[in-house]
Motif scaffolding. Structure first.
Motif, PDB file in Angstrom:
ATOM      1  N   LEU A   1       1.287   6.700   0.727  1.00  0.00           N
ATOM      2  CA  LEU A   1       0.554   5.592   1.338  1.00  0.00           C
ATOM      3  C   LEU A   1      -0.877   5.688   0.838  1.00  0.00           C
ATOM      4  N   TYR A   2      -1.390   4.609   0.283  1.00  0.00           N
ATOM      5  CA  TYR A   2      -2.728   4.641  -0.312  1.00  0.00           C
ATOM      6  C   TYR A   2      -3.592   3.493   0.207  1.00  0.00           C
ATOM      7  N   SER A   3      -4.882   3.615  -0.002  1.00  0.00           N
ATOM      8  CA  SER A   3      -5.823   2.576   0.430  1.00  0.00           C
ATOM      9  C   SER A   3      -5.473   1.253  -0.249  1.00  0.00           C
ATOM     10  N   LYS A   4      -5.443   0.194   0.535  1.00  0.00           N
ATOM     11  CA  LYS A   4      -4.925  -1.087   0.052  1.00  0.00           C
ATOM     12  C   LYS A   4      -5.746  -1.688  -1.075  1.00  0.00           C
ATOM     13  N   TYR A   5      -7.064  -1.535  -1.037  1.00  0.00           N
ATOM     14  CA  TYR A   5      -7.911  -2.207  -2.022  1.00  0.00           C
ATOM     15  C   TYR A   5      -8.617  -1.223  -2.952  1.00  0.00           C
ATOM     16  N   ALA A   6      -8.021  -0.070  -3.173  1.00  0.00           N
ATOM     17  CA  ALA A   6      -8.600   0.929  -4.067  1.00  0.00           C
ATOM     18  C   ALA A   6      -7.988   0.819  -5.455  1.00  0.00           C
ATOM     19  N   GLY A   7      -8.639   1.433  -6.435  1.00  0.00           N
ATOM     20  CA  GLY A   7      -8.068   1.609  -7.764  1.00  0.00           C
ATOM     21  C   GLY A   7      -8.048   0.380  -8.645  1.00  0.00           C
ATOM     22  N   ASN A   8      -7.291   0.499  -9.744  1.00  0.00           N
ATOM     23  CA  ASN A   8      -7.160  -0.554 -10.748  1.00  0.00           C
ATOM     24  C   ASN A   8      -5.693  -0.956 -10.866  1.00  0.00           C
ATOM     25  N   ASP A   9      -5.435  -2.253 -10.784  1.00  0.00           N
ATOM     26  CA  ASP A   9      -4.079  -2.776 -10.843  1.00  0.00           C
ATOM     27  C   ASP A   9      -3.669  -3.070 -12.287  1.00  0.00           C
ATOM     28  N   PHE A  10      -2.420  -2.739 -12.604  1.00  0.00           N
ATOM     29  CA  PHE A  10      -1.866  -3.000 -13.930  1.00  0.00           C
ATOM     30  C   PHE A  10      -0.443  -3.525 -13.793  1.00  0.00           C
TER      31      PHE A  10
ATOM     32  N   SER B   1       0.839  -1.200   0.000  1.00  0.00           N
ATOM     33  CA  SER B   1       0.000   0.000   0.000  1.00  0.00           C
ATOM     34  C   SER B   1       0.877   1.253   0.000  1.00  0.00           C
ATOM     35  N   ILE B   2       2.115   1.063  -0.471  1.00  0.00           N
ATOM     36  CA  ILE B   2       3.071   2.166  -0.586  1.00  0.00           C
ATOM     37  C   ILE B   2       3.638   2.145  -2.004  1.00  0.00           C
ATOM     38  N   GLY B   3       3.822   3.319  -2.562  1.00  0.00           N
ATOM     39  CA  GLY B   3       4.388   3.383  -3.897  1.00  0.00           C
ATOM     40  C   GLY B   3       4.852   4.793  -4.240  1.00  0.00           C
ATOM     41  N   SER B   4       5.403   4.905  -5.436  1.00  0.00           N
ATOM     42  CA  SER B   4       5.918   6.182  -5.910  1.00  0.00           C
ATOM     43  C   SER B   4       5.027   6.715  -7.025  1.00  0.00           C
TER      44      SER B   4
END
Length: 264
Positions: A234-243, A204-207
């Motif tokens: 730091l972002y919500s763990k189960y949000a968004g679209n994974d690619f 749940s961490i990224g750049s």
């Protein structure tokens, strides 16, 4: 271990017609010395005939079919008509994929756009044009079968960004979307034990690699986002679209409101 079979060698049932409350009696039940034998069912024998059906797949068509007499589809308001990219039928290694393993497409080409929408007293045009290659939210919109091809009609806000290449790292997010390069999952516990793939926590961490122009305010003007490319967030763990990028790197595209903090 000896087997036994209960048999009723003598069963006397006395029922008195004049006495409505009389019940049946079972006497003389005794064990038999013979073994219990079970006859297995033979499904291949001629006496048992089972229908043989080959089920190759179960397909549900949820798309709306537009009759051939209609030659055009004009989206209204802030809606966009996208021609869906064909589902990949082979893996990167050339292996033919079964239907269940084929990923649901999330990209296509914009073929028609609406006139935009009114925000406050201002008319806001759609920030897309026909011919744009776009990525959209996985379960957004309504599917249409039109002119022999599959299309999707959806709102502009359901489009994640513009992608003119085949690599998700080149995505240009729209509106309040943010593209994040996901940090690698921890390989060990704090005690030094290696984690299996199943036990690794979803990162749940990224750049941040790219951001959209921001959402519209009440007057139809863009509000810049508070995060910028290069931020570690730091972002919500189960949000968004994974690619997944062409080099195997994991990315996630989500709304700015799903970013909880900037780390430094």
């Amino acid at each position: 271990m000896a087997s036994s079979q209960l048999t009723a060698s003598s069963m006397s049932m006395s029922m008195t017609m004049t006495t409505p409350r009389s019940v049946a009696k079972f006497d003389g039940l005794r064990p038999s010395s013979s073994a219990v034998k079970f006859t297995p069912l033979n499904f291949t024998s001629a006496s048992v005939s089972l229908p043989r059906r080959s089920i190759r797949g179960f397909v549900v068509k949820a798309s709306t079919v537009v009759a051939p007499k209609y030659t055009s589809v004009k989206p209204l308001g802030d809606r966009v008509l996208v021609k869906i990219k064909t589902v990949e039928e082979t893996s990167t290694g050339g292996i033919l994929l079964p239907t269940s393993a084929q990923s649901k497409p999330q990209s296509g080409e914009v073929v028609a756009i609406g006139e935009g929408r009114t925000v406050g007293k201002n008319q806001v045009d759609i920030s897309l044009k026909t011919g744009n290659q776009v990525v959209y939210s996985k379960y957004a919109g309504t599917e249409l079968e039109f002119d022999g091809s599959n299309h999707l009609i959806l709102k502009e806000d359901d489009i994640v960004g513009i992608l003119e290449t085949d690599d998700i790292k080149d995505l240009q997010p729209l509106n309040d979307r943010v593209l994040i390069k996901v940090a690698e999952a921890e390989e060990k516990t704090s005690g030094g034990l290696f984690l299996t793939q199943a036990n690794k926590e979803k990162p749940s961490i990224g750049s941040v690699t790219a951001v959209g122009p921001g959402p519209l305010d009440e007057e139809g003007k863009r509000k810049p986002l508070t995060v910028v490319p290069g931020n570690t967030v730091l972002y919500s763990k189960y949000a968004g679209n994974d690619f997944k990028g062409s080099d195997g790197t994991n990315y996630i595209a989500l709304r700015a409101t799903d970013v909880m903090a900037v780390l430094s």
